[in-house]
Design a protein around this motif. Structure first.
Motif, PDB file in Angstrom:
ATOM      1  N   SER A  64       1.070   4.224  -2.882  1.00 19.39           N
ATOM      2  CA  SER A  64       0.947   5.642  -2.523  1.00 19.39           C
ATOM      3  C   SER A  64       2.120   6.450  -3.068  1.00 19.39           C
ATOM      4  N   ILE A  65       3.309   5.907  -2.961  1.00 14.96           N
ATOM      5  CA  ILE A  65       4.500   6.591  -3.471  1.00 14.96           C
ATOM      6  C   ILE A  65       4.430   6.711  -4.987  1.00 14.96           C
ATOM      7  N   LEU A  66       3.991   5.662  -5.655  1.00 11.57           N
ATOM      8  CA  LEU A  66       3.861   5.687  -7.109  1.00 11.57           C
ATOM      9  C   LEU A  66       2.843   6.742  -7.552  1.00 11.57           C
ATOM     10  N   VAL A  67       1.716   6.803  -6.874  1.00 11.26           N
ATOM     11  CA  VAL A  67       0.686   7.811  -7.203  1.00 11.26           C
ATOM     12  C   VAL A  67       1.246   9.210  -6.993  1.00 11.26           C
ATOM     13  N   LEU A  68       1.953   9.432  -5.906  1.00 10.37           N
ATOM     14  CA  LEU A  68       2.553  10.736  -5.632  1.00 10.37           C
ATOM     15  C   LEU A  68       3.542  11.121  -6.726  1.00 10.37           C
ATOM     16  N   LEU A  69       4.359  10.177  -7.164  1.00 11.48           N
ATOM     17  CA  LEU A  69       5.325  10.458  -8.229  1.00 11.48           C
ATOM     18  C   LEU A  69       4.630  10.789  -9.552  1.00 11.48           C
ATOM     19  N   VAL A  70       3.551  10.108  -9.859  1.00 10.82           N
ATOM     20  CA  VAL A  70       2.799  10.396 -11.089  1.00 10.82           C
ATOM     21  C   VAL A  70       2.181  11.790 -11.014  1.00 10.82           C
ATOM     22  N   VAL A  71       1.611  12.137  -9.871  1.00 12.48           N
ATOM     23  CA  VAL A  71       1.015  13.467  -9.696  1.00 12.48           C
ATOM     24  C   VAL A  71       2.088  14.542  -9.833  1.00 12.48           C
ATOM     25  N   LEU A  72       3.232  14.363  -9.195  1.00 13.31           N
ATOM     26  CA  LEU A  72       4.305  15.358  -9.294  1.00 13.31           C
ATOM     27  C   LEU A  72       4.825  15.477 -10.728  1.00 13.31           C
TER      28      LEU A  72
ATOM     29  N   ALA B 261       0.838  -1.213   0.000  1.00  8.45           N
ATOM     30  CA  ALA B 261       0.000   0.000   0.000  1.00  8.45           C
ATOM     31  C   ALA B 261       0.869   1.258   0.000  1.00  8.45           C
ATOM     32  N   ALA B 262       1.981   1.220   0.719  1.00  6.71           N
ATOM     33  CA  ALA B 262       2.885   2.369   0.754  1.00  6.71           C
ATOM     34  C   ALA B 262       3.542   2.564  -0.609  1.00  6.71           C
ATOM     35  N   LEU B 263       3.893   1.472  -1.274  1.00 11.02           N
ATOM     36  CA  LEU B 263       4.494   1.581  -2.602  1.00 11.02           C
ATOM     37  C   LEU B 263       3.516   2.183  -3.611  1.00 11.02           C
TER      38      LEU B 263
END
Length: 83
Positions: free
Chosen positions: A11-19, A7-9
């Motif tokens: 979340s990190i992937l989604v954050l990187l895509v948004v950025l 789940a943390a991975l």
């Protein structure tokens, strides 16, 4: 089990895509200003037209501003600005 939970991975992937899309919006908006075709939207008293404003909007409320940017930059088949 050790390591980062899945789940943390995600979340990190989604954050990187948004950025990444935020940076793309900024670069694209800046290029549009240079070409004399800025992306802008006006909703009541809210007016978003500078690359920095698009970037901050996407950074703070990506779910609203990213689709809004895509809509603001879309052209109709006759080449006139839509919206």
């Amino acid at each position: 089990m050790t390591g980062t939970p899945p789940a943390a991975l995600v979340s990190i992937l989604v954050l990187l895509v948004v950025l990444a899309t935020d940076v793309w919006v900024y670069a694209d908006a800046k290029g549009r200003v240079r070409r004399g075709n800025p992306a802008f939207v006006s909703l009541g008293s809210l007016r978003v037209e500078t690359p920095g404003a698009w970037f901050l909007g996407c950074l703070i409320m990506w779910v609203v501003f990213f689709p809004l940017y895509l809509t603001a930059t879309r052209r109709n088949p006759f080449g006139h600005r839509s919206g």
